[in-house]
Scaffold this motif. Structure first.
Motif, PDB file in Angstrom:
ATOM      1  N   UNK A 325       0.832  -1.213   0.000  1.00  0.00           N
ATOM      2  CA  UNK A 325       0.000   0.000   0.000  1.00  0.00           C
ATOM      3  C   UNK A 325       0.860   1.254   0.000  1.00  0.00           C
ATOM      4  N   UNK A 326       1.920   1.268   0.811  1.00  0.00           N
ATOM      5  CA  UNK A 326       2.788   2.443   0.864  1.00  0.00           C
ATOM      6  C   UNK A 326       3.504   2.661  -0.461  1.00  0.00           C
ATOM      7  N   UNK A 327       3.948   1.568  -1.081  1.00  0.00           N
ATOM      8  CA  UNK A 327       4.614   1.683  -2.386  1.00  0.00           C
ATOM      9  C   UNK A 327       3.664   2.289  -3.422  1.00  0.00           C
ATOM     10  N   UNK A 367      12.066   8.118   6.609  1.00  0.00           N
ATOM     11  CA  UNK A 367      12.653   8.095   7.960  1.00  0.00           C
ATOM     12  C   UNK A 367      11.572   8.281   9.018  1.00  0.00           C
ATOM     13  N   UNK A 368      10.671   9.238   8.796  1.00  0.00           N
ATOM     14  CA  UNK A 368       9.588   9.491   9.760  1.00  0.00           C
ATOM     15  C   UNK A 368       8.704   8.254   9.905  1.00  0.00           C
ATOM     16  N   UNK A 369       8.299   7.664   8.782  1.00  0.00           N
ATOM     17  CA  UNK A 369       7.424   6.495   8.831  1.00  0.00           C
ATOM     18  C   UNK A 369       8.160   5.286   9.407  1.00  0.00           C
ATOM     19  N   UNK A 370       9.449   5.171   9.107  1.00  0.00           N
ATOM     20  CA  UNK A 370      10.228   4.078   9.667  1.00  0.00           C
ATOM     21  C   UNK A 370      10.337   4.170  11.172  1.00  0.00           C
ATOM     22  N   UNK A 371      10.537   5.375  11.683  1.00  0.00           N
ATOM     23  CA  UNK A 371      10.597   5.567  13.132  1.00  0.00           C
ATOM     24  C   UNK A 371       9.257   5.217  13.792  1.00  0.00           C
ATOM     25  N   UNK A 372       8.179   5.523  13.105  1.00  0.00           N
ATOM     26  CA  UNK A 372       6.859   5.159  13.642  1.00  0.00           C
ATOM     27  C   UNK A 372       6.695   3.642  13.687  1.00  0.00           C
ATOM     28  N   UNK A 373       7.246   2.930  12.698  1.00  0.00           N
ATOM     29  CA  UNK A 373       7.202   1.460  12.702  1.00  0.00           C
ATOM     30  C   UNK A 373       7.987   0.914  13.900  1.00  0.00           C
ATOM     31  N   UNK A 389      14.120  -4.222  10.484  1.00  0.00           N
ATOM     32  CA  UNK A 389      14.047  -4.770   9.131  1.00  0.00           C
ATOM     33  C   UNK A 389      12.871  -4.178   8.363  1.00  0.00           C
ATOM     34  N   UNK A 390      11.711  -4.125   9.016  1.00  0.00           N
ATOM     35  CA  UNK A 390      10.511  -3.584   8.362  1.00  0.00           C
ATOM     36  C   UNK A 390      10.689  -2.095   8.087  1.00  0.00           C
ATOM     37  N   UNK A 391      11.278  -1.364   9.053  1.00  0.00           N
ATOM     38  CA  UNK A 391      11.454   0.079   8.905  1.00  0.00           C
ATOM     39  C   UNK A 391      12.406   0.404   7.752  1.00  0.00           C
TER      40      UNK A 391
END
Length: 449
Positions: A325-327, A367-373, A389-391
Motif C-alpha cells: 500500500x505504501x509503495x 525516515x519518519x514512517x520508519x521511526x513510527x514502525x 528490518x521492516x522500517x
C-alpha cells in the motif's frame, strides 16, 4: 432569482407533451435559458425530448443541444432527419456545428451537409472537420471580425457592422493585409477616437498572440491562460487568418481533458459515461483489471520465492499489505505531481534535479514512517531486529516508489504518451511487485535467513 427545475415543472411539461398542447408548452419554455432547456430534455423520455426539440425554434434548441451530454444528444440526433439536423446546425457557430456533425456517421454527415441552405456555413464546417479535434483548427470557430489594414476608419465601421451580425460575441478585432495574413489587432477605443479619414494601418497594434491550426489544444490553453486571453486568432501555414479559439471552447476542452485524465488515473482506458452500454464500460475497464490481475499474480510469485522467510518470521506476512500500500500510495503521489506539472508546463529543471528533489523528499518521509514502525514495535513487544528490518525496507520501498513515480511520467511524456497513465494502476501495480520483492530481500539480508 435563478431558474429552478422542479419535479412539478417536469411533470407539467410531460403532461403538455402528452396532450400536444403546443401553445402552452411553448409559453412555459419561452423565457427558459438554453442550458436549462438542455437539463429539461435530459429529464424527459427520448420521444418527449424529440417532440420538444422539433416544436421549438431551432435557434434555441441548437444551443440546448450543445449543452447536452454526448450520449443524450446522439440519441436525439438519431431520430431527426438530415434536414432537421441541418436546420439546427445553421443556427450554431461553425465550431459547435462541426462538433455535432462529427458525431454522425460519414453517410449522415454528407446528407446533412447537402441539406444546408447556407453554402458558406457548410463549407466552413467541412473545413473544420479536416483538422484534428484536439488541435487549434479543430477547436476554432470561423466567425470573427477582421478589418483590412488599408481601410479607412469610416469604411471599417461599415464593414464591422456587417460582420458582427454573424458573430455571437466580439472579443477582438483582427487586422489583415490584402492576402488575409494576420497583421495585428485593433483596439475599439483607438477605432472610436481616431479621425474618420485615418487608415487602420495608422492605429492598429502589431503585437498579437496567435496559434497555428495544428497547435495542440493543451498548448492553446496554456497560452490563453498565461496571457489571460478571451480569444486567440488562428492562422494557417501561410500566416492567413482562418479562425479564432474562444475562452468557452478552451474551457470545454480543458474539462474534457481533465475527465479523460481522471478516468485514466482510475484505470479506465477510454472516455465513458455512466449511462454507456455494459459492453463499452467493460471494454474501458477490463484491460487495467487484467493488468492488476497479472500484477497480483506477480506478487504471489515473489512471495513464493521467500517461503523460508515466512516460515521463520511469519510476522513479515502481516506487514506485506502495508508495504504494498505504501509503495502504491507514494508512487501515485509522486506521479500525480509530475503529471500536473507536465500538464501546466511548469516543470522546471533537469531530470536529475527533479529525481534528486524527490529522493530528498522520500528520504524524509521514509525516515519518519520508519521511526513510527519502530515505535509501534516497541509498544507491541515486537523483536527490535524485525522492526528495524521492516522500517528499513519501508524506507527503501518509499524511495524506490517515489523515483519510479517521478521517472515514468517524464519518460512517457518525452515519448509522446499521455503521462496520466502513470497515475493509475500501471504504476501502482509495478510498485506493488517491486516493493514486495524489496521488502523480503532486505528482510532476508537483515534477519539472516
Amino acid at each position: 432569482m435563478q431558474f429552478q427545475i422542479s419535479n412539478e415543472l417536469i411533470e407539467k411539461i410531460k403532461f403538455l407533451v402528452e396532450e400536444k398542447n403546443n401553445e402552452e408548452l411553448l409559453l412555459h419554455l419561452e423565457d427558459v435559458h438554453h442550458a436549462d432547456i438542455a437539463e429539461i430534455l435530459t429529464e424527459l423520455s427520448l420521444d418527449e425530448a424529440v417532440y420538444v426539440v422539433k416544436l421549438m425554434d431551432s435557434q434555441k434548441t441548437a444551443e440546448a443541444l450543445m449543452e447536452l451530454e454526448e450520449n443524450v444528444r446522439e440519441r436525439i440526433l438519431d431520430t431527426l432527419t438530415p434536414k432537421e439536423i441541418a436546420d439546427e446546425l445553421e443556427e450554431m457557430d461553425t465550431d459547435d456545428a462541426a462538433d455535432i456533425i462529427s458525431e454522425l456517421s460519414l453517410e449522415r454527415q454528407q446528407n446533412v451537409i447537402a441539406e444546408m441552405a447556407d453554402e458558406e456555413h457548410a463549407d466552413n464546417i467541412v473545413e473544420l472537420l479536416r483538422y484534428d479535434e484536439d488541435s487549434a483548427g479543430g477547436l476554432m470557430a470561423k466567425e470573427l471580425v477582421k478589418v483590412n489594414e488599408n481601410w479607412s476608419v469610416t469604411g471599417c465601421m461599415t464593414e464591422m457592422r456587417q460582420q458582427a451580425e454573424n458573430v455571437t460575441r466580439v472579443h477582438s478585432i483582427y487586422v489583415v493585409d490584402d492576402k488575409n495574413k494576420l497583421k495585428g489587432r485593433l483596439s475599439l477605443k483607438d477605432l472610436l477616437t481616431a479621425p474618420s479619414r485615418a487608415n487602420i494601418s495608422d492605429i492598429y497594434i502589431p503585437q498579437v498572440d496567435y496559434v497555428n491550426v495544428h497547435t495542440d489544444g493543451e498548448e492553446v490553453a496554456r497560452i490563453m491562460q498565461k496571457y489571460d486571453l478571451e480569444a486567440i486568432p488562428v492562422v494557417d501555414e501561410m500566416g492567413r487568418l482562418v479562425g479564432r479559439v474562444t475562452i468557452d471552447d478552451i474551457v470545454d476542452f480543458i474539462k474534457e481533458e481533465a475527465e479523460k485524465d481522471y478516468q485514466m488515473a482510475a484505470g479506465i482506458s477510454e472516455g465513458v459515461e455512466a449511462d454507456d452500454s455494459v459492453w463499452r464500460l467493460t471494454r474501458a475497464r477490463l484491460p487495467w483489471l487484467v493488468l492488476g490481475l497479472f500484477g497480483g499474480l506477480g506478487s504471489v510469485y515473489v512471495m513464493q520465492g521467500f517461503e523460508e522467510a515466512l516460515a521463520k518470521f511469519p510476522v513479515l506476512f502481516f506487514f506485506t499489505p502495508l508495504i504494498a500500500a505504501m509503495a502504491g500510495n507514494v508512487g501515485v503521489q509522486s506521479s500525480a505531481i509530475i503529471v500536473q506539472g507536465l500538464a501546466n508546463n511548469n516543470l522546471r529543471g533537469s531530470l536529475f534535479k527533479r529525481l534528486l528533489k524527490e529522493l530528498s523528499l522520500s528520504l524524509i518521509n521514509g525516515v519518519v514512517l520508519g521511526l513510527l514502525i519502530i515505535l509501534f514495535g516497541l509498544i507491541v513487544g515486537q523483536p527490535q531486529l524485525v522492526s528495524l528490518s521492516i522500517a528499513l525496507s519501508l524506507l527503501s520501498v518509499i524511495i524506490l516508489a517515489a523515483l519510479i513515480g517521478t521517472f515514468v511520467p517524464i519518460i512517457l511524456d518525452k515519448r509522446g504518451i499521455d503521462p496520466a497513465i502513470a497515475t493509475g494502476p500501471f504504476i501502482t501495480t509495478s510498485n506493488d511487485i517491486l516493493g514486495i520483492f524489496l521488502f523480503f530481500y532486505l528482510s532476508k539480508v537483515i534477519l539472516g535467513f
